[in-house]
Motif scaffolding. Structure first.
Motif, PDB file in Angstrom:
ATOM      1  N   VAL A  61       0.787  -1.331  -0.031  1.00 50.91           N
ATOM      2  CA  VAL A  61      -0.193   0.020   0.007  1.00 50.91           C
ATOM      3  C   VAL A  61       0.877   1.253   0.021  1.00 50.91           C
ATOM      4  O   VAL A  61       0.657   2.359  -0.707  1.00 50.91           O
ATOM      5  CB  VAL A  61      -1.020   0.086   1.183  1.00 50.91           C
ATOM      6  CG1 VAL A  61      -1.580   1.336   1.408  1.00 50.91           C
ATOM      7  CG2 VAL A  61      -2.067  -1.085   1.071  1.00 50.91           C
ATOM      8  N   ALA A  62       1.836   1.272   0.784  1.00 49.01           N
ATOM      9  CA  ALA A  62       2.914   2.490   0.786  1.00 49.01           C
ATOM     10  C   ALA A  62       3.355   2.705  -0.645  1.00 49.01           C
ATOM     11  O   ALA A  62       3.831   3.652  -0.946  1.00 49.01           O
ATOM     12  CB  ALA A  62       3.940   2.087   2.130  1.00 49.01           C
ATOM     13  N   VAL A  63       3.880   1.609  -1.101  1.00 51.27           N
ATOM     14  CA  VAL A  63       4.561   1.600  -2.372  1.00 51.27           C
ATOM     15  C   VAL A  63       3.676   2.033  -3.335  1.00 51.27           C
ATOM     16  O   VAL A  63       3.977   3.341  -3.974  1.00 51.27           O
ATOM     17  CB  VAL A  63       4.922   0.136  -2.783  1.00 51.27           C
ATOM     18  CG1 VAL A  63       5.335   0.258  -4.425  1.00 51.27           C
ATOM     19  CG2 VAL A  63       5.878  -0.349  -2.143  1.00 51.27           C
ATOM     20  N   GLY A  64       2.493   1.978  -3.320  1.00 50.00           N
ATOM     21  CA  GLY A  64       1.439   2.523  -4.388  1.00 50.00           C
ATOM     22  C   GLY A  64       1.160   3.954  -4.048  1.00 50.00           C
ATOM     23  O   GLY A  64       1.141   4.749  -5.046  1.00 50.00           O
ATOM     24  N   ILE A  65       0.881   4.229  -2.686  1.00 48.85           N
ATOM     25  CA  ILE A  65       0.775   5.838  -2.589  1.00 48.85           C
ATOM     26  C   ILE A  65       2.187   6.605  -2.645  1.00 48.85           C
ATOM     27  O   ILE A  65       2.019   7.667  -3.459  1.00 48.85           O
ATOM     28  CB  ILE A  65       0.367   6.051  -1.055  1.00 48.85           C
ATOM     29  CG1 ILE A  65      -0.900   5.154  -0.734  1.00 48.85           C
ATOM     30  CG2 ILE A  65       0.265   7.468  -0.595  1.00 48.85           C
ATOM     31  CD1 ILE A  65      -1.585   5.282   0.831  1.00 48.85           C
ATOM     32  N   PHE A  66       3.116   5.786  -2.661  1.00 53.10           N
ATOM     33  CA  PHE A  66       4.323   6.641  -2.648  1.00 53.10           C
ATOM     34  C   PHE A  66       4.637   6.970  -4.088  1.00 53.10           C
ATOM     35  O   PHE A  66       4.919   7.955  -4.512  1.00 53.10           O
ATOM     36  CB  PHE A  66       5.444   5.824  -2.170  1.00 53.10           C
ATOM     37  CG  PHE A  66       6.983   6.273  -2.342  1.00 53.10           C
ATOM     38  CD1 PHE A  66       7.325   7.438  -1.751  1.00 53.10           C
ATOM     39  CD2 PHE A  66       7.396   5.559  -3.548  1.00 53.10           C
ATOM     40  CE1 PHE A  66       8.610   8.026  -1.913  1.00 53.10           C
ATOM     41  CE2 PHE A  66       8.939   6.197  -3.843  1.00 53.10           C
ATOM     42  CZ  PHE A  66       9.518   7.332  -2.981  1.00 53.10           C
ATOM     43  N   LEU A  67       4.556   5.908  -5.198  1.00 47.43           N
ATOM     44  CA  LEU A  67       4.633   5.854  -6.454  1.00 47.43           C
ATOM     45  C   LEU A  67       3.363   6.970  -7.166  1.00 47.43           C
ATOM     46  O   LEU A  67       3.719   7.569  -7.887  1.00 47.43           O
ATOM     47  CB  LEU A  67       4.531   4.560  -7.023  1.00 47.43           C
ATOM     48  CG  LEU A  67       5.371   3.721  -6.942  1.00 47.43           C
ATOM     49  CD1 LEU A  67       5.280   2.356  -7.656  1.00 47.43           C
ATOM     50  CD2 LEU A  67       6.654   4.223  -7.715  1.00 47.43           C
ATOM     51  N   ASN A  69       2.263   9.662  -5.747  1.00 41.78           N
ATOM     52  CA  ASN A  69       2.686  10.814  -5.232  1.00 41.78           C
ATOM     53  C   ASN A  69       3.599  11.324  -6.376  1.00 41.78           C
ATOM     54  O   ASN A  69       3.933  12.247  -6.457  1.00 41.78           O
ATOM     55  CB  ASN A  69       2.966  11.039  -3.734  1.00 41.78           C
ATOM     56  CG  ASN A  69       1.783  10.959  -2.852  1.00 41.78           C
ATOM     57  OD1 ASN A  69       0.768  11.141  -3.319  1.00 41.78           O
ATOM     58  ND2 ASN A  69       1.928  11.185  -1.551  1.00 41.78           N
ATOM     59  N   LEU A  70       4.691  10.502  -6.236  1.00 44.72           N
ATOM     60  CA  LEU A  70       5.976  10.696  -6.999  1.00 44.72           C
ATOM     61  C   LEU A  70       5.885  10.904  -8.444  1.00 44.72           C
ATOM     62  O   LEU A  70       6.509  11.842  -8.943  1.00 44.72           O
ATOM     63  CB  LEU A  70       6.970   9.438  -6.790  1.00 44.72           C
ATOM     64  CG  LEU A  70       8.382   9.403  -7.246  1.00 44.72           C
ATOM     65  CD1 LEU A  70       9.066  10.837  -6.733  1.00 44.72           C
ATOM     66  CD2 LEU A  70       9.236   8.434  -7.589  1.00 44.72           C
ATOM     67  N   LEU A  71       4.882  10.034  -8.901  1.00 47.17           N
ATOM     68  CA  LEU A  71       4.678  10.298 -10.344  1.00 47.17           C
ATOM     69  C   LEU A  71       3.404  10.941 -10.921  1.00 47.17           C
ATOM     70  O   LEU A  71       3.082  11.123 -12.009  1.00 47.17           O
ATOM     71  CB  LEU A  71       4.452   8.847 -11.209  1.00 47.17           C
ATOM     72  CG  LEU A  71       5.463   7.836 -10.839  1.00 47.17           C
ATOM     73  CD1 LEU A  71       5.170   6.334 -11.319  1.00 47.17           C
ATOM     74  CD2 LEU A  71       6.728   8.089 -11.700  1.00 47.17           C
ATOM     75  N   ASP A  74      -2.346   8.197 -10.709  1.00 47.98           N
ATOM     76  CA  ASP A  74      -3.148   7.318  -9.977  1.00 47.98           C
ATOM     77  C   ASP A  74      -2.585   5.793 -10.115  1.00 47.98           C
ATOM     78  O   ASP A  74      -2.594   5.132 -11.072  1.00 47.98           O
ATOM     79  CB  ASP A  74      -4.824   7.104 -10.449  1.00 47.98           C
ATOM     80  CG  ASP A  74      -5.580   8.513 -10.123  1.00 47.98           C
ATOM     81  OD1 ASP A  74      -5.122   9.144  -9.170  1.00 47.98           O
ATOM     82  OD2 ASP A  74      -6.666   8.948 -10.926  1.00 47.98           O
ATOM     83  N   VAL A  75      -2.301   5.517  -8.850  1.00 53.09           N
ATOM     84  CA  VAL A  75      -1.487   4.218  -8.750  1.00 53.09           C
ATOM     85  C   VAL A  75      -2.368   3.326  -7.591  1.00 53.09           C
ATOM     86  O   VAL A  75      -2.618   3.653  -6.568  1.00 53.09           O
ATOM     87  CB  VAL A  75      -0.231   4.019  -8.334  1.00 53.09           C
ATOM     88  CG1 VAL A  75       0.112   2.771  -8.194  1.00 53.09           C
ATOM     89  CG2 VAL A  75       0.613   4.802  -9.541  1.00 53.09           C
ATOM     90  N   SER A  76      -3.104   2.266  -7.972  1.00 50.62           N
ATOM     91  CA  SER A  76      -4.114   1.579  -6.934  1.00 50.62           C
ATOM     92  C   SER A  76      -3.118   1.120  -5.918  1.00 50.62           C
ATOM     93  O   SER A  76      -2.344   0.229  -6.030  1.00 50.62           O
ATOM     94  CB  SER A  76      -4.871   0.711  -7.598  1.00 50.62           C
ATOM     95  OG  SER A  76      -5.606  -0.079  -6.941  1.00 50.62           O
ATOM     96  N   PRO A  77      -3.359   1.457  -4.640  1.00 49.43           N
ATOM     97  CA  PRO A  77      -2.694   0.773  -3.600  1.00 49.43           C
ATOM     98  C   PRO A  77      -2.853  -0.729  -3.305  1.00 49.43           C
ATOM     99  O   PRO A  77      -2.153  -1.510  -2.951  1.00 49.43           O
ATOM    100  CB  PRO A  77      -2.952   1.637  -2.367  1.00 49.43           C
ATOM    101  CG  PRO A  77      -3.410   2.995  -2.953  1.00 49.43           C
ATOM    102  CD  PRO A  77      -4.130   2.695  -4.280  1.00 49.43           C
TER     103      PRO A  77
END
Length: 288
Positions: A61-67, A69-71, A74-77
């Motif tokens: 989940v943290a990876v999805g939210i981090f990506l 924000n970074l990119l 919308d990345v599904s956590p």
């Protein structure tokens, strides 16, 4: 006026909200697949793998939210959580197969690593992630989207299909792994299948239960069923019934009194377990 004073009106009102309709669909799915897979885990003394994968799903989940924000996209956590949890499940199994560490050690290593990764990614992101992460930690009825429920339905269908197709072999490996090897069953493949199915269940249930409590649905209904069942197949059926009672009752109580859904569901499940334990002691229900 208490919420249950007029049951018909209360039920109509509750089911009139789309988010509650989604919550009940999600709950029914969870109450089928969690005890279905959990039955194999409990009888193989792998009950804690659910907790391990829940913590690694948190990292996903943290990876999805981090990506996201970074990119700035919308990345599904939940999708990233599914990928990370499946990889973690396979890592646990590979560590058990190819190293000298026992299952509990490999699970502890993966659990600690997953949660550590999640906390590091959170610290690298702006403070807003700390707020949004709460729904994944504790679960939420109101934030369940149609897409979340559709993903859960698909995962549930895949899990049920996989268990039905490999049921006899999974039971054989669960109760006598050595004999299964001698019989020519690919034990390694089935072990990996079981941990991957567990990862799928954990990620699906995490949407409603949260990381903190998701593992309970893999274990508590099964523990209740074992108090009364006389066979493995009967135990699975009883576990699904116990899980349905917990989810439907807990979700209703959560809506009625404005309390946390995940915690309420687990408390009801524990009450069902205690009731089953007493009934088993008194011989109220006999296994056949």
């Amino acid at each position: 006026m208490l919420p249950f004073t007029q049951p018909g009106g209360f039920v109509s009102e509750m089911l009139g909200y789309p988010f509650m309709q989604r919550a009940f669909v999600a709950g029914v799915c969870i109450a089928i697949v969690a005890p279905l897979v959990g039955s194999f885990l409990v009888h193989r003394q792998l009950a804690m793998i659910g907790d391990t994968l829940a913590h690694t799903a948190f990292a996903g989940v943290a990876v999805g939210i981090f990506l996201g924000n970074l990119l700035a996209t919308d990345v599904s956590p939940y999708l990233t959580a599914l990928v990370v949890a499946v990889l973690a499940a396979l890592l646990i199994q590979i560590l058990s197969e190819y190293t000298d560490v026992y299952n509990d050690v490999s699970m502890a290593v993966v659990l600690a690593g997953g949660f550590a990764l999640g906390t590091v990614l959170i610290s690298l992101t702006s403070g807003g992630i700390a707020v949004s992460i709460n729904q994944y930690l504790f679960g939420s009825l109101s934030t369940l989207t149609r897409g979340d429920v559709e993903l859960l339905v698909v995962l549930s269908a895949l899990v049920v299909a996989a268990v039905l197709l490999s049921y006899r072999k999974l039971v054989y490996v669960t109760f006598d792994e050595s004999a299964a090897r001698i019989a020519g069953i690919d034990v390694r493949l089935l072990n990996r299948l079981l941990v991957v199915l567990t990862a799928m269940v954990v990620v699906g249930a995490m949407q409603m239960m949260g990381v903190i409590l998701v593992a309970a649905m893999l274990v508590v209904p099964v523990a209740a069923a074992t108090q009364l069942a006389g066979s493995f197949k009967q135990s699975v059926a009883y576990a699904v019934v116990a899980a349905q009672v917990a989810v439907l009752s807990g979700t209703t109580l959560s809506y009625a009194y404005g309390i946390a859904a995940g915690g309420t569901i687990v408390l009801v499940a524990i009450a069902v377990y205690l009731g089953a334990a007493v009934a088993g002691r008194l011989g109220v229900v006999g296994g056949g």
